[in-house]
Design a protein around this motif. Sequence first.
Motif, short mmCIF file in Angstrom:
data_model
loop_
_atom_site.label_atom_id
_atom_site.label_comp_id
_atom_site.label_asym_id
_atom_site.label_seq_id
_atom_site.Cartn_x
_atom_site.Cartn_y
_atom_site.Cartn_z
N UNK A 176 5.05 0.91 -4.16
CA UNK A 176 4.62 1.90 -5.13
C UNK A 176 3.17 1.74 -5.54
N UNK A 177 2.44 0.88 -4.83
CA UNK A 177 1.03 0.67 -5.16
C UNK A 177 0.21 1.89 -4.75
N UNK A 178 -0.67 2.31 -5.65
CA UNK A 178 -1.52 3.48 -5.41
C UNK A 178 -2.94 3.12 -5.78
N UNK A 179 -3.88 3.52 -4.95
CA UNK A 179 -5.25 3.34 -5.39
C UNK A 179 -6.18 4.37 -4.78
N UNK A 180 -7.24 4.64 -5.51
CA UNK A 180 -8.32 5.49 -5.04
C UNK A 180 -9.55 4.61 -4.95
N UNK A 210 -11.31 7.54 -0.65
CA UNK A 210 -10.03 7.63 0.04
C UNK A 210 -8.94 7.18 -0.91
N UNK A 211 -7.74 7.68 -0.63
CA UNK A 211 -6.60 7.28 -1.44
C UNK A 211 -5.63 6.51 -0.57
N UNK A 212 -5.05 5.48 -1.15
CA UNK A 212 -4.09 4.66 -0.42
C UNK A 212 -2.79 4.57 -1.20
N UNK A 220 -6.41 2.91 -9.96
CA UNK A 220 -5.05 3.01 -9.45
C UNK A 220 -4.11 2.15 -10.24
N UNK A 221 -2.90 2.08 -9.73
CA UNK A 221 -1.90 1.25 -10.38
C UNK A 221 -1.01 0.64 -9.32
N UNK A 222 -0.52 -0.52 -9.61
CA UNK A 222 0.34 -1.19 -8.64
C UNK A 222 0.66 -2.59 -9.11
N UNK A 226 6.84 -9.40 2.64
CA UNK A 226 6.99 -8.05 2.10
C UNK A 226 5.81 -7.67 1.22
N UNK A 227 5.02 -8.66 0.77
CA UNK A 227 3.90 -8.36 -0.11
C UNK A 227 2.58 -8.23 0.65
N UNK A 228 2.61 -8.48 1.96
CA UNK A 228 1.36 -8.42 2.73
C UNK A 228 0.74 -7.03 2.62
N UNK A 229 1.58 -5.99 2.65
CA UNK A 229 1.06 -4.62 2.57
C UNK A 229 0.44 -4.32 1.21
#
Length: 150
Positions: A39-43, A31-33, A60-62, A123-126
Amino acid sequence: MDLKDLYQDLIIDHNRSPRNFRKLPDAKHRAEGFNPLCGDKLTLYVNTDGDRITDIAFEGSGCAISVASASLMTESLKGRTASEARALFERVHALLTGASDVDVDGAALGKLAALGGVRAYPTRVKCATLCWHTLAAALDQRAAAPVSTE
Ligand code: ZN
């Protein structure tokens, strides 16, 4: 060294050298998030045998929190069952949001307790929960559905 410094060191270490940071080409679940707020992205890649997570990896990167959180999560979940993983997410979520209806058991959290400092930065919880929501999507095989970043 106090506990807070120790936790900060863990986050920095897991961001610099994330564990299980690789592709699992033959992964059963994937899955991708994406967390648009940061702007955090991960697979996320997960292999299971029955209900048990036999291998888990991510790419991913973030930001440092999102990478460290995914690294700590993958390290914590190898060998666990999907239901144990979900229970652990409830604990992590309670730790991050301060929900009082869930018992935050430090011993059960292990190194994941390092994420407790994030609570001070709503704001960083997500950033910290992105990998867990992506995991839920991967296990539910909702790979094509957008991942909630709540
Ligand atoms: Zn982030």
